[in-house]
Design an enzyme around this catalytic site. Structure first.
Site, PDB file in Angstrom:
ATOM      1  N   SER A   1      52.860  24.699  73.398  1.00  0.00           N
ATOM      2  CA  SER A   1      53.678  23.635  72.820  1.00  0.00           C
ATOM      3  C   SER A   1      54.629  24.206  71.767  1.00  0.00           C
ATOM      4  O   SER A   1      55.757  23.722  71.622  1.00  0.00           O
ATOM      5  CB  SER A   1      52.806  22.530  72.233  1.00  0.00           C
ATOM      6  OG  SER A   1      51.911  23.071  71.294  1.00  0.00           O
TER       7      SER A   1
ATOM      8  N   ASP B   1      55.921  32.858  77.141  1.00  0.00           N
ATOM      9  CA  ASP B   1      55.923  31.400  76.979  1.00  0.00           C
ATOM     10  C   ASP B   1      57.343  30.862  76.924  1.00  0.00           C
ATOM     11  O   ASP B   1      57.674  29.866  77.577  1.00  0.00           O
ATOM     12  CB  ASP B   1      55.186  31.010  75.693  1.00  0.00           C
ATOM     13  CG  ASP B   1      53.767  31.547  75.671  1.00  0.00           C
ATOM     14  OD1 ASP B   1      53.294  31.989  76.723  1.00  0.00           O
ATOM     15  OD2 ASP B   1      53.143  31.526  74.600  1.00  0.00           O
TER      16      ASP B   1
ATOM     17  N   TYR C   1      45.321  37.878  67.625  1.00  0.00           N
ATOM     18  CA  TYR C   1      46.395  38.210  68.557  1.00  0.00           C
ATOM     19  C   TYR C   1      47.159  39.438  68.057  1.00  0.00           C
ATOM     20  O   TYR C   1      47.370  40.403  68.790  1.00  0.00           O
ATOM     21  CB  TYR C   1      47.342  37.010  68.674  1.00  0.00           C
ATOM     22  CG  TYR C   1      48.420  37.180  69.709  1.00  0.00           C
ATOM     23  CD1 TYR C   1      48.236  36.720  71.010  1.00  0.00           C
ATOM     24  CD2 TYR C   1      49.628  37.811  69.395  1.00  0.00           C
ATOM     25  CE1 TYR C   1      49.223  36.877  71.972  1.00  0.00           C
ATOM     26  CE2 TYR C   1      50.618  37.977  70.351  1.00  0.00           C
ATOM     27  CZ  TYR C   1      50.412  37.500  71.641  1.00  0.00           C
ATOM     28  OH  TYR C   1      51.392  37.668  72.595  1.00  0.00           O
TER      29      TYR C   1
HETATM   30  C1  GLA Z   1      50.322  33.750  73.949  1.00  0.00           C
HETATM   31  C2  GLA Z   1      51.633  34.465  73.651  1.00  0.00           C
HETATM   32  C3  GLA Z   1      52.220  35.079  74.919  1.00  0.00           C
HETATM   33  C4  GLA Z   1      51.182  35.928  75.656  1.00  0.00           C
HETATM   34  C5  GLA Z   1      49.868  35.175  75.799  1.00  0.00           C
HETATM   35  C6  GLA Z   1      48.779  36.038  76.366  1.00  0.00           C
HETATM   36  O1  GLA Z   1      50.538  32.636  74.772  1.00  0.00           O
HETATM   37  O2  GLA Z   1      52.564  33.585  73.076  1.00  0.00           O
HETATM   38  O3  GLA Z   1      53.358  35.846  74.589  1.00  0.00           O
HETATM   39  O4  GLA Z   1      51.005  37.161  75.032  1.00  0.00           O
HETATM   40  O5  GLA Z   1      49.418  34.632  74.583  1.00  0.00           O
HETATM   41  O6  GLA Z   1      49.103  36.430  77.650  1.00  0.00           O
END
Ligand code: GLA
Length: 385
Positions: free
Chosen positions: A126, A171, A221
């Site tokens: 989102s 995304d 992340y």
């Molecule tokens: C999140 C990030 C993406 C990607 C995914 C894992 O959605 O925004 O860029 O790295 O995680 O694939």
């Protein structure tokens, strides 16, 4: 889908006039290829029929007025004072404004109204949809003539600089460039892509939402990204031409990373193998062998959980239990991880039964509701008014 009449009349209530335009950018799913994008690998996402809508109108001064329906909240700031705020949601919009100005585009003030129907925290991107709907809408409002790929990049950089997540391009790219009934096979190294028909035969996609919000997700992340970069730098010391994990072979990892940094080794190996799984999954889908494609997804989940360590107990539970049904041929966690949804490939019509079967045990174990999200594919960003 939110009716444009509803958006127009809310805008009028708030700002006194109807908007000049309404832009729409969708959320996304990803069939396979997770945590590969920021390693210059491949991804296989597409847009879904749930989106963010941004209504816009220029102002005569240099003020930016924002209103978010979801929070029932206003935010106002002078164009020249745009900076990250601790209020949260405005950052995804202000980050885009900042990126546009960085690139030399000159904006005046504007009124913006935002609404959407992408469940927040479900791993359906989102936030990328907010960035892309904003960038796409402002591009139209001011007539900048920015191409779609650059709009996706602006969204990604807004996320880096104003939300602090060093995300890849998947995304935003999916939100802006997807095509209905297709998935995008995107090479994140040079952003070349092909549209692959999403043909699932007797099967359909159902998303199961853990309803777990990923609070630690952004720092974890960034940590994963660092581990991958560490592996690259170790390989680079002997192979100066290597730029990313895309250039790294399993043999190089064994030779230069394994004995030095076992954590980076395991993470990097997952990424290399995930790219291979994606290639195999595409081949199997093109042959119409959906169960074989699904096997790659199950294996991907194992890797995401045990090697890349971005899953959580709730996601693992859903994948493990879904696997027990012969009608489920593939399942895995989707997106960044630590919550959100699993994506399941199930026999047509079995989706609801799957949720009904898993819900009681899920509730019992985690004291959380399990919700199903049925999605259709959709096109990327567009104007709806
Ligand atoms: C999140 C990030 C993406 C990607 C995914 C894992 O959605 O925004 O860029 O790295 O995680 O694939």
């Amino acid at each position: 889908m939110i009716a444009r009449e509803q958006i127009r009349s809310r805008f009028k209530e708030l700002y006194g006039e109807v908007p000049t335009l309404i832009s729409k950018s969708p959320g996304r799913i990803n069939i396979i290829g997770e945590h590969t994008d920021y390693n210059e690998g491949f991804v296989l996402p597409t847009a879904i029929d749930k989106a963010v809508y941004v209504a816009l109108q220029k102002r005569d001064d240099n003020e930016i007025h924002l209103f978010a329906e979801d929070f029932n909240e206003r935010f106002e700031i002078e164009l020249d004072n745009v900076a990250p705020t601790d209020r949260g949601w405005p950052n995804y919009i202000l980050g885009v404004v900042h990126q546009l100005r960085e690139r030399g585009y000159s904006l005046s003030g504007f009124n913006l109204y935002i609404d959407g129907d992408i469940p927040v925290g479900a791993g359906l991107s989102s936030s990328a949809a907010v960035e892309c709907a904003t960038a796409f809408g402002l591009n139209e409002l001011f007539g900048f003539g920015i191409d779609r790929v650059s709009i996706a990049k602006i969204g990604q950089l807004a996320e880096h600089t104003y939300a602090g997540v060093m995300c890849g391009i998947m995304d935003q790219f999916a939100s802006v460039l997807s095509k209905e009934n297709h998935v995008v096979r995107l090479d994140c190294r040079d952003l070349t892509y092909t549209y692959v028909p999403l043909e699932l035969g007797d099967y359909e996609i159902v998303l199961l939402n853990t309803n777990v919000k990923h609070s630690l997700a952004s720092s974890a992340y960034n940590d994963r990204r660092n581990s991958c970069e560490k592996a690259v730098s170790l390989v680079k010391s002997k192979n100066p031409d290597v730029k990313s994990l895309r250039d790294v072979s399993p043999a190089m990892l064994d030779e230069m990373v394994k004995g030095v940094d076992s954590d980076s080794y395991v993470k990097a190996r997952f990424v290399i193998e995930e790219n291979e799984r994606l290639a195999r999954a595409c081949e199997e889908m093109s042959k119409g062998d959906i169960p074989a494609m699904g096997k790659q997804m199950f294996r991907a989940h194992e890797g995401l959980s045990k090697e890349y360590e971005v899953s959580c107990a709730e996601l693992d539970f859903l994948v493990d239990h879904a696997k027990a049904f012969e009608e489920v041929v593939g399942a895995r966690m989707m997106g960044g991880g630590f919550g959100g949804c699993t994506i399941n490939i199930v026999k047509k019509g079995f989706g609801q039964q799957l949720v009904d079967s898993l819900s009681p045990a899920y509730k019992e174990k985690f004291n959380l509701e399990l919700t199903a999200i049925f999605v259709k594919t959709d096109n990327g960003s567009e104007l709806v008014y």
